[in-house]
Design a protein around this motif. Structure first.
Motif, PDB file in Angstrom:
ATOM      1  N   THR A 211       3.424   4.531   0.497  1.00 55.15           N
ATOM      2  CA  THR A 211       3.825   5.766  -0.161  1.00 55.15           C
ATOM      3  C   THR A 211       2.898   6.021  -1.338  1.00 55.15           C
ATOM      4  O   THR A 211       2.354   5.093  -1.938  1.00 55.15           O
ATOM      5  CB  THR A 211       5.280   5.714  -0.657  1.00 55.15           C
ATOM      6  OG1 THR A 211       5.440   4.613  -1.541  1.00 55.15           O
ATOM      7  CG2 THR A 211       6.255   5.593   0.499  1.00 55.15           C
ATOM      8  N   ILE A 212       2.712   7.296  -1.640  1.00 54.84           N
ATOM      9  CA  ILE A 212       1.877   7.683  -2.769  1.00 54.84           C
ATOM     10  C   ILE A 212       2.552   8.844  -3.494  1.00 54.84           C
ATOM     11  O   ILE A 212       3.205   9.680  -2.883  1.00 54.84           O
ATOM     12  CB  ILE A 212       0.453   8.081  -2.299  1.00 54.84           C
ATOM     13  CG1 ILE A 212      -0.449   8.322  -3.499  1.00 54.84           C
ATOM     14  CG2 ILE A 212       0.495   9.292  -1.392  1.00 54.84           C
ATOM     15  CD1 ILE A 212      -1.918   8.455  -3.132  1.00 54.84           C
TER      16      ILE A 212
ATOM     17  N   GLU B 173       6.412  12.093  -3.855  1.00 59.46           N
ATOM     18  CA  GLU B 173       6.149  10.909  -3.045  1.00 59.46           C
ATOM     19  C   GLU B 173       6.112  11.267  -1.562  1.00 59.46           C
ATOM     20  O   GLU B 173       6.952  12.001  -1.070  1.00 59.46           O
ATOM     21  CB  GLU B 173       7.245   9.874  -3.298  1.00 59.46           C
ATOM     22  CG  GLU B 173       6.961   8.532  -2.705  1.00 59.46           C
ATOM     23  CD  GLU B 173       7.958   7.488  -3.155  1.00 59.46           C
ATOM     24  OE1 GLU B 173       8.680   6.982  -2.292  1.00 59.46           O
ATOM     25  OE2 GLU B 173       8.012   7.189  -4.362  1.00 59.46           O
TER      26      GLU B 173
END
Length: 50
Positions: free
Chosen positions: A4-5, A22
Motif C-alpha cells: 500500500t502507498i 492509500e
C-alpha cells in the motif's frame, strides 16, 4: 504480493495533507537499474544563476 502507498505532504510547521489516499500497488518483479541520477531541474541548472 501487493503493497500500500499513501502520498502526503508536510509543510514547514509539521502539518500534513493527504495528496493521494492509500491504495494498493504491485511492486516490480525487478527494479530498473541505473547509475544515473535524473537531470537537475533547479533554476540555477535550468536557467543559470543571476
Amino acid at each position: 504480493m501487493t503493497m500500500t502507498i499513501k502520498v502526503y505532504e508536510v509543510d514547514r510547521d509539521g502539518r500534513t495533507q493527504v495528496l493521494r489516499p492509500e491504495s494498493e500497488v504491485t511492486p516490480l518483479e525487478e527494479p530498473e537499474y541505473s547509475h544515473e541520477f535524473p537531470a537537475c531541474e533547479c533554476r540555477i541548472c535550468v536557467g543559470g544563476a543571476s
